[in-house]
Scaffold this motif. Structure first.
Motif, mmCIF file in Angstrom:
data_model
loop_
_atom_site.group_PDB
_atom_site.id
_atom_site.type_symbol
_atom_site.label_atom_id
_atom_site.label_comp_id
_atom_site.label_asym_id
_atom_site.label_seq_id
_atom_site.Cartn_x
_atom_site.Cartn_y
_atom_site.Cartn_z
ATOM 1 N N PHE A 1 -35.824 -81.051 31.469
ATOM 2 C CA PHE A 1 -36.309 -79.718 31.119
ATOM 3 C C PHE A 1 -35.815 -79.262 29.748
ATOM 4 C CE2 PHE A 1 -36.771 -79.700 35.715
ATOM 5 C CZ PHE A 1 -38.016 -79.119 35.882
ATOM 6 N N GLY A 2 -35.148 -80.154 29.035
ATOM 7 C CA GLY A 2 -34.629 -79.787 27.721
ATOM 8 C C GLY A 2 -33.498 -78.788 27.789
ATOM 9 N N ALA A 3 -32.763 -78.792 28.893
ATOM 10 C CA ALA A 3 -31.668 -77.841 29.076
ATOM 11 C C ALA A 3 -30.329 -78.494 28.750
ATOM 12 C CB ALA A 3 -31.660 -77.317 30.513
ATOM 13 N N LEU A 4 -29.467 -77.749 28.101
ATOM 14 C CA LEU A 4 -28.114 -78.206 27.814
ATOM 15 C C LEU A 4 -27.232 -78.062 29.054
ATOM 16 C CD1 LEU A 4 -27.663 -76.466 24.377
ATOM 17 C CD2 LEU A 4 -27.165 -78.880 24.738
ATOM 18 N N VAL A 5 -26.264 -78.963 29.184
ATOM 19 C CA VAL A 5 -25.266 -78.874 30.245
ATOM 20 C C VAL A 5 -23.900 -78.688 29.600
ATOM 21 C CG1 VAL A 5 -24.156 -80.056 32.184
ATOM 22 C CG2 VAL A 5 -26.613 -80.375 31.766
ATOM 23 N N ALA A 6 -23.159 -77.691 30.063
ATOM 24 C CA ALA A 6 -21.783 -77.483 29.605
ATOM 25 C C ALA A 6 -20.838 -77.726 30.770
ATOM 26 C CB ALA A 6 -21.600 -76.072 29.063
ATOM 27 N N HIS A 7 -19.678 -78.320 30.479
ATOM 28 C CA HIS A 7 -18.724 -78.626 31.548
ATOM 29 C C HIS A 7 -17.307 -78.529 31.018
ATOM 30 C CE1 HIS A 7 -16.717 -81.251 34.678
ATOM 31 N NE2 HIS A 7 -17.418 -80.416 35.415
ATOM 32 N N ARG A 8 -16.424 -77.903 31.810
ATOM 33 C CA ARG A 8 -15.016 -77.802 31.461
ATOM 34 C C ARG A 8 -14.305 -79.093 31.854
ATOM 35 N NH1 ARG A 8 -11.714 -73.656 32.228
ATOM 36 N NH2 ARG A 8 -10.155 -75.297 32.315
ATOM 37 N N PRO A 9 -13.682 -79.802 30.920
ATOM 38 C CA PRO A 9 -12.979 -81.033 31.271
ATOM 39 C C PRO A 9 -11.577 -80.740 31.805
ATOM 40 C CG PRO A 9 -12.927 -80.736 28.893
ATOM 41 C CD PRO A 9 -13.689 -79.566 29.458
ATOM 42 N N ALA A 10 -11.418 -80.823 33.116
ATOM 43 C CA ALA A 10 -10.112 -80.588 33.735
ATOM 44 C C ALA A 10 -10.056 -81.345 35.051
ATOM 45 C CB ALA A 10 -9.884 -79.090 33.961
ATOM 46 N N ASP A 11 -9.164 -82.325 35.144
ATOM 47 C CA ASP A 11 -9.003 -83.046 36.399
ATOM 48 C C ASP A 11 -8.505 -82.067 37.461
ATOM 49 O OD1 ASP A 11 -7.112 -84.503 38.398
ATOM 50 O OD2 ASP A 11 -8.375 -86.099 37.576
ATOM 51 N N PRO A 12 -9.263 -81.870 38.548
ATOM 52 C CA PRO A 12 -8.931 -80.795 39.495
ATOM 53 C C PRO A 12 -7.653 -81.050 40.284
ATOM 54 C CG PRO A 12 -10.747 -82.115 40.330
ATOM 55 C CD PRO A 12 -10.499 -82.588 38.941
ATOM 56 N N TRP A 13 -7.309 -82.314 40.492
ATOM 57 C CA TRP A 13 -6.112 -82.603 41.276
ATOM 58 C C TRP A 13 -4.849 -82.402 40.434
ATOM 59 C CZ3 TRP A 13 -10.567 -85.570 41.683
ATOM 60 C CH2 TRP A 13 -11.231 -85.457 42.917
ATOM 61 N N LEU A 14 -4.877 -82.854 39.193
ATOM 62 C CA LEU A 14 -3.736 -82.627 38.311
ATOM 63 C C LEU A 14 -3.585 -81.150 37.938
ATOM 64 C CD1 LEU A 14 -4.018 -85.679 35.872
ATOM 65 C CD2 LEU A 14 -2.213 -85.282 37.558
ATOM 66 N N SER A 15 -4.721 -80.433 37.932
ATOM 67 C CA SER A 15 -4.708 -79.029 37.508
ATOM 68 C C SER A 15 -4.408 -78.054 38.638
ATOM 69 C CB SER A 15 -6.070 -78.661 36.900
ATOM 70 O OG SER A 15 -6.387 -79.492 35.809
ATOM 71 N N GLU B 1 -7.099 -83.058 30.852
ATOM 72 C CA GLU B 1 -8.312 -82.747 30.104
ATOM 73 C C GLU B 1 -9.014 -84.028 29.658
ATOM 74 O OE1 GLU B 1 -8.649 -79.166 27.452
ATOM 75 O OE2 GLU B 1 -8.575 -80.700 25.890
ATOM 76 N N ARG B 2 -8.237 -84.970 29.184
ATOM 77 C CA ARG B 2 -8.828 -86.214 28.679
ATOM 78 C C ARG B 2 -9.434 -87.041 29.806
ATOM 79 N NH1 ARG B 2 -5.977 -90.448 24.464
ATOM 80 N NH2 ARG B 2 -7.812 -91.763 24.155
ATOM 81 N N ILE B 3 -8.783 -87.066 30.961
ATOM 82 C CA ILE B 3 -9.298 -87.858 32.089
ATOM 83 C C ILE B 3 -10.704 -87.403 32.462
ATOM 84 C CG2 ILE B 3 -9.030 -88.248 34.577
ATOM 85 C CD1 ILE B 3 -5.991 -88.306 34.107
ATOM 86 N N MET B 4 -10.885 -86.087 32.623
ATOM 87 C CA MET B 4 -12.199 -85.588 33.011
ATOM 88 C C MET B 4 -13.197 -85.723 31.878
ATOM 89 S SD MET B 4 -13.980 -84.428 35.479
ATOM 90 C CE MET B 4 -13.079 -83.586 36.780
ATOM 91 N N LEU B 5 -12.747 -85.556 30.647
ATOM 92 C CA LEU B 5 -13.664 -85.702 29.519
ATOM 93 C C LEU B 5 -14.185 -87.125 29.409
ATOM 94 C CD1 LEU B 5 -15.093 -84.545 27.065
ATOM 95 C CD2 LEU B 5 -13.030 -84.967 25.726
#
Length: 429
Positions: free
Chosen positions: A178-192, A216-220
């Motif tokens: 659909f030509g839509a952008l996706v944004a996502h916060r990079p944060a491993d939920p278990w470590l965070s 942050e890097r793991i999820m990214l």
């Protein structure tokens, strides 16, 4: 219709064209109809209202793509109107509100509600970001296609990471169609989980539950692998660590369609600013080490991070006047974004035109908006600013309903004199 307006004798900075010099602008019918790279526009008809900028900075209105409000569902924190008033006072002429409201912005009817409320308020441009999953719960994909048609600018689950890789892959693939952008916060939920600060010597001394920067890097790395798999255009929502920047640079070198943002808070503060458990400085993601902060500043200067956001997240006093690890994270930022940004110009860290680009044409181009530039035919969304005026931030005097600002008491330079949206003055100092 308001009468034609001429802004003359300004220092015009337009990152879209790379121009920084004397300038004047003529506005009529809500759009810019003439731009002169000299102090005046020559002879004008008698019906034109002339505003002499007196050498003040004239820039495109700021485009803030990450703003939280309480409406719908938590209006005591912030309403769309109070956020719009704060935005106008801060020179923000376009803001994109996050979908983690109650109800969540996860269907076309709620998207339409936000757009209609914005039209009724008649201050700044307000657009919604749609939820990537139903209720921002990370389980079932939301109505991305219908929300896109209704007017949402991108999809995200805001502060909640989508843990299930299969769900995020589906969101990316569907959004791309659909030509839509996706944004996502990079944060491993278990470590965070349960963290209130960044892991290190300082948080250990303070006795605070913490999260390592590697989360942050793991999820990214996971997210970038899915971008490579799906080819979906992707926004990395708030990069804050040096390690994540290495992953981002590698992805960009591969030509992946990735844009990164960071918040003005993570550019301006580090973990030491928590001080004596100062809850105004409790953020999500948490404030990082000074080495991480310097790396993020360099990434903005080099263009690796293209967009800066306020990460405006209001919280009432009762949610902040708690023990540090129990307090709600977040900070208001619409009104302090511009002067805080200008600090890096005054310090000689980042050229003025590059700073302005990161909050004007860069986010506007990313979202396909016509704003963020000063050119003929562009929307007359403009800000006049006294670049050198001293400002002492007093949180109690901020227009937002919530007053949780980490800049409280900080001395900055740069005062908004006038904000115009579609040629209308929506704020005047």
């Amino acid at each position: 219709m308001s009468r034609p307006t001429a802004l003359i004798n300004a220092r015009l900075v337009d990152p879209a064209t790379g121009y920084d010099g004397p300038g004047a602008v003529l506005i009529a019918g809500g759009v810019i109809i003439d731009v002169a790279h000299k102090p005046d526009l020559g002879a004008l008809t008698p019906d034109v209202e002339v505003i002499d900028a007196g050498g003040a900075l004239l820039i495109p209105g700021l485009v803030d793509i990450r703003v939280k409000t309480g409406e719908p569902g938590a209006e005591p924190k912030e309403t769309l109107k109070s956020a719009a008033l704060a935005a106008a006072a801060g020179g923000v002429t376009t803001m994109v509100v996050q979908p983690d409201t109650n109800p969540a912005i996860d269907e076309p009817a709620v998207v339409d509600f936000i757009l209609r409320r914005a039209r009724d308020i008649e201050l700044v441009h307000v657009y919604p970001a749609g939820a990537a999953t139903k209720g921002c719960q990370g389980q079932r994909m939301a109505e991305i296609g219908l929300m896109r048609e209704a007017g949402c600018l991108y999809v995200t689950d805001a502060d909640r990471p989508i843990v299930d890789s299969k769900v995020l892959r589906r969101v990316m693939s569907y959004a791309k169609a659909f030509g839509a952008l996706v944004a996502h916060r990079p944060a491993d939920p278990w470590l965070s989980a349960g963290a209130a600060a960044s892991e290190g010597e300082f948080s250990a001394r303070m006795g605070l539950p913490s999260v390592p920067a590697i989360a942050e890097r793991i999820m990214l790395e996971r997210d970038l692998a899915l971008v490579e798999l799906t080819g979906a255009p992707f926004i990395v929502d708030q990069v804050t660590t040096a390690g994540a920047l290495e992953s981002l640079a590698r992805a960009r070198s591969k030509g992946l369609p990735v844009t990164a943002t960071t918040s003005i808070n993570h550019l301006s503060f580090n973990e030491i600013d928590i001080g004596d458990y100062r809850t105004f400085c409790k953020l999500d993601p948490p404030l990082r080490s000074e080495d991480d902060r310097q790396a993020v500043i360099e990434a903005v200067a080099s263009g690796l991070i293209q967009v800066i956001v306020s990460a405006h997240a209001p919280a009432p006093a009762e949610d902040k006047r708690l023990p540090y690890d129990e307090a709600t994270p977040g900070a208001v930022g619409l009104q302090t974004l511009l002067p805080a940004l200008l600090a890096f110009h005054h310090e000689g860290r980042i050229p003025l035109i590059d700073l302005i680009r990161a909050v004007t044409c860069a986010p506007a181009d990313l979202l396909g908006l016509a704003s963020g530039r000063i050119g003929r035919g562009a929307p007359a969304d403009l800000v006049l600013c006294d670049l050198n005026a001293p400002v002492v931030i007093d949180a109690d005097k901020l227009i937002s309903k919530s007053k949780n600002s980490p800049f409280d008491g900080r001395r900055l330079q740069g005062r908004v004199l006038r904000t115009l949206v579609d040629g209308r003055t929506v704020y005047s100092a």
